[in-house]
Design a protein around this motif. Sequence first.
Motif, PDB file in Angstrom:
ATOM      1  N   CYS A 152      46.871  29.565  43.869  1.00  0.00           N
ATOM      2  CA  CYS A 152      45.696  30.246  44.018  1.00  0.00           C
ATOM      3  C   CYS A 152      44.710  30.346  42.649  1.00  0.00           C
ATOM      4  O   CYS A 152      45.506  30.216  41.827  1.00  0.00           O
ATOM      5  CB  CYS A 152      45.657  31.611  44.565  1.00  0.00           C
ATOM      6  SG  CYS A 152      44.100  32.566  44.964  1.00  0.00           S
ATOM      7  N   CYS A 182      43.237  36.891  44.802  1.00  0.00           N
ATOM      8  CA  CYS A 182      44.643  35.957  44.452  1.00  0.00           C
ATOM      9  C   CYS A 182      45.766  36.831  44.139  1.00  0.00           C
ATOM     10  O   CYS A 182      46.751  36.441  44.632  1.00  0.00           O
ATOM     11  CB  CYS A 182      44.392  35.037  43.015  1.00  0.00           C
ATOM     12  SG  CYS A 182      43.236  33.748  43.094  1.00  0.00           S
ATOM     13  N   VAL A 194      49.824  32.041  41.169  1.00  0.00           N
ATOM     14  CA  VAL A 194      48.245  32.107  40.735  1.00  0.00           C
ATOM     15  C   VAL A 194      48.357  31.549  39.421  1.00  0.00           C
ATOM     16  O   VAL A 194      49.323  31.537  38.606  1.00  0.00           O
ATOM     17  CB  VAL A 194      47.810  33.908  40.599  1.00  0.00           C
ATOM     18  CG1 VAL A 194      46.230  33.653  40.066  1.00  0.00           C
ATOM     19  CG2 VAL A 194      48.080  34.186  41.863  1.00  0.00           C
TER      20      VAL A 194
END
Length: 279
Positions: A152, A182, A194
Amino acid sequence: MKLHRIPAAAAVALVLSVTATACMGDDGQESGSKSHSGETIRIGIKYDQPGLGMKEPSGEFSGFDVDVATYVANELGYDPELIEFVETKSADRENALSRGDVNFIVATYSITEERKEKVDFAGPYLLAHQDLLVKAGSDIDEGSDLDGGKLCSVAGSTSAQNVKKNIAPNTRLKEYSSYSECLAGLQNGAVDAVTTDDSILAGFAAQKQYEDQFELVGLRMSNENYGIGVKKGDTATLELVNKALQKMVRDGSWGKAVKANFGLIYRYEPAPRIGVVKE
């Protein structure tokens, strides 16, 4: 960090006297003098990045970028009550400057050659590095471990593309509108990692609601030189902002702000030299 009004240095005063119209607002009023008659300065920041740019539930703002922006605005003649912080998301930073929505932007804005075609940058004022945030105890110990997983980042950021291109080509990318989303995805298992700058990730990981849930992998995939974005061609404001940043480092305010906002969680680099971008 509490800041008090500081008289402008002689050099700054000289620049202002020579370029009295160089920092004019759309209404024709001078925005670089020490007398603003209640006129505000609009500064673009992030609202959802703990440790950097955060709008608290109380409506107050906190973070390193906020402290840098406040210091710079003070040097330009604006007391804190004359500062209006404007939420400026990654995908809209260039447009916000070109439209004149903000006077300048302090929002984890990495200096790149592509962005310099549209924006002038003061600084850099912080050197960060791209990293991965994962769940504590994750099997992802290096970037290649993420191959085939879900990664993400936010829309408008180049971080996820960097991972896919250079480290884990089979990674599935998921773009959300904010890092808060995220983090929620990482927490509930919707994504495996992330990615963005280590400074941003460390700020999120340090929050009480995420205590002991996440960890930084410790990769240094890039050098992110944070600059203050100024409208293209506004050299007068650019020079004044650079002078303010130099003074912030020289008088110790920069170091105090770093320690106050990142603590021991983030191993920050020394203050970079103005105009020196580390490749």
